[in-house]
Design an enzyme around this catalytic site. Structure first.
Site, PDB file in Angstrom:
ATOM      1  N   CYS A  44     -53.603   9.359 -21.853  1.00  0.00           N
ATOM      2  CA  CYS A  44     -54.251   9.820 -23.073  1.00  0.00           C
ATOM      3  C   CYS A  44     -55.733   9.445 -23.039  1.00  0.00           C
ATOM      4  O   CYS A  44     -56.121   8.435 -22.447  1.00  0.00           O
ATOM      5  CB  CYS A  44     -53.576   9.184 -24.289  1.00  0.00           C
ATOM      6  SG  CYS A  44     -54.235   9.763 -25.876  1.00  0.00           S
ATOM      7  N   ASP A  46     -57.346   8.277 -25.356  1.00  0.00           N
ATOM      8  CA  ASP A  46     -57.554   7.166 -26.278  1.00  0.00           C
ATOM      9  C   ASP A  46     -58.327   6.029 -25.603  1.00  0.00           C
ATOM     10  O   ASP A  46     -57.984   5.590 -24.502  1.00  0.00           O
ATOM     11  CB  ASP A  46     -56.194   6.651 -26.767  1.00  0.00           C
ATOM     12  CG  ASP A  46     -56.309   5.721 -27.963  1.00  0.00           C
ATOM     13  OD1 ASP A  46     -56.953   4.655 -27.832  1.00  0.00           O
ATOM     14  OD2 ASP A  46     -55.757   6.050 -29.028  1.00  0.00           O
ATOM     15  N   ARG A  48     -58.391   3.000 -26.107  1.00  0.00           N
ATOM     16  CA  ARG A  48     -57.693   1.709 -26.020  1.00  0.00           C
ATOM     17  C   ARG A  48     -56.773   1.613 -24.808  1.00  0.00           C
ATOM     18  O   ARG A  48     -56.115   0.580 -24.622  1.00  0.00           O
ATOM     19  CB  ARG A  48     -56.871   1.484 -27.300  1.00  0.00           C
ATOM     20  CG  ARG A  48     -57.686   1.461 -28.577  1.00  0.00           C
ATOM     21  CD  ARG A  48     -56.780   1.530 -29.790  1.00  0.00           C
ATOM     22  NE  ARG A  48     -56.057   2.818 -29.846  1.00  0.00           N
ATOM     23  CZ  ARG A  48     -55.125   3.096 -30.755  1.00  0.00           C
ATOM     24  NH1 ARG A  48     -54.804   2.181 -31.668  1.00  0.00           N
ATOM     25  NH2 ARG A  48     -54.510   4.271 -30.739  1.00  0.00           N
ATOM     26  N   HIS A 100     -48.799   6.249 -25.004  1.00  0.00           N
ATOM     27  CA  HIS A 100     -48.963   4.952 -25.670  1.00  0.00           C
ATOM     28  C   HIS A 100     -48.475   5.046 -27.112  1.00  0.00           C
ATOM     29  O   HIS A 100     -48.594   6.077 -27.771  1.00  0.00           O
ATOM     30  CB  HIS A 100     -50.414   4.476 -25.634  1.00  0.00           C
ATOM     31  CG  HIS A 100     -51.366   5.339 -26.440  1.00  0.00           C
ATOM     32  ND1 HIS A 100     -51.728   5.033 -27.723  1.00  0.00           N
ATOM     33  CD2 HIS A 100     -52.005   6.491 -26.129  1.00  0.00           C
ATOM     34  CE1 HIS A 100     -52.572   5.956 -28.176  1.00  0.00           C
ATOM     35  NE2 HIS A 100     -52.747   6.850 -27.225  1.00  0.00           N
ATOM     36  N   CYS A 103     -50.043   6.853 -30.703  1.00  0.00           N
ATOM     37  CA  CYS A 103     -50.880   7.961 -30.241  1.00  0.00           C
ATOM     38  C   CYS A 103     -51.215   8.910 -31.401  1.00  0.00           C
ATOM     39  O   CYS A 103     -50.323   9.475 -32.032  1.00  0.00           O
ATOM     40  CB  CYS A 103     -50.163   8.723 -29.128  1.00  0.00           C
ATOM     41  SG  CYS A 103     -51.086  10.138 -28.480  1.00  0.00           S
TER      42      CYS A 103
END
Length: 212
Positions: A44, A46, A48, A100, A103
């Protein structure tokens, strides 16, 4: 982004270079000679979930593709191009699809809210919900249902990888290629292996198997 933070990024780069050279004066010259990563990572976007960092991999060890909700979409030429290069040129041995918990893309796909252009992308995830609605609708706790859908989405993307001619052709040519599904816990840093690995065309439902 503030000017100070922007400048800090450049300063951090200089420090990083210095630290790497202290450990190995030939670190960058070795990387300049080419790459032979054993792993491709589909994750992803993302911020993080930094692929290399969470698995302790070094530069040159992981070939990374990232998008919203770690999707493998059969019409996505960007993903297919990265996949083709990873499998046929770099000849990676493992492809990891890593989702994750928490999400945002998966969460948005579970709702009826329109969020703009990304609705077209999220529709693929909504399809995965429809295919698994019986299991998901039986989970009363909303957070548990969300976590389970994150896992199901990863599972669907592993299957989508196996459906591509790129992967199937590698398997037919007896190339070592293993596909895995993981989920990363943003709140604890732990990777969960969903144990849905595939390494053969025989693992794929027959209607998706291409003839040579």
């Amino acid at each position: 982004m503030s000017t100070d933070f922007y400048k800090k990024l450049l300063d951090n780069n200089k420090k990083w270079v210095e630290e790497k050279l202290k450990l190995d004066k030939d670190f960058f010259s070795k990387l300049a000679n080419g790459q032979q990563p054993p792993v491709m990572w589909i994750g992803c976007a993302d911020s993080r979930v930094p692929a290399n960092e969470i698995i302790g991999a070094q530069a040159g060890e992981v070939f990374v593709h990232r998008n919203i909700a770690n999707m493998v979409v059969h019409t996505d030429m960007n993903m297919l191009s990265v996949l083709d290069y990873a499998v046929n040129v770099l000849q990676v041995s493992h492809i990891i699809v890593c989702g994750h918990y928490g999400c945002g893309g998966v969460k948005a796909a579970m709702s009826n809210l329109s969020v703009g252009l990304i609705d077209n992308w999220l529709r693929h995830i909504k399809d995965a919900y429809r295919f698994n609605k019986r299991e998901l609708n039986e989970i009363e706790d909303e957070d548990e249902r969300f976590d389970r859908f994150v896992e199901i989405n990863v599972k669907e993307q592993v299957y989508n990888l196996a459906k591509t001619f790129i992967v199937q052709n590698a398997w037919r040519n007896n190339q070592e290629l293993n596909i895995h599904g993981w989920v990363y816990g943003v709140g604890n840093g732990v990777v969960k292996d969903l144990e849905i690995s595939m390494d053969s065309i025989d693992d794929l439902f027959s209607v998706y198997q291409y003839l040579k």
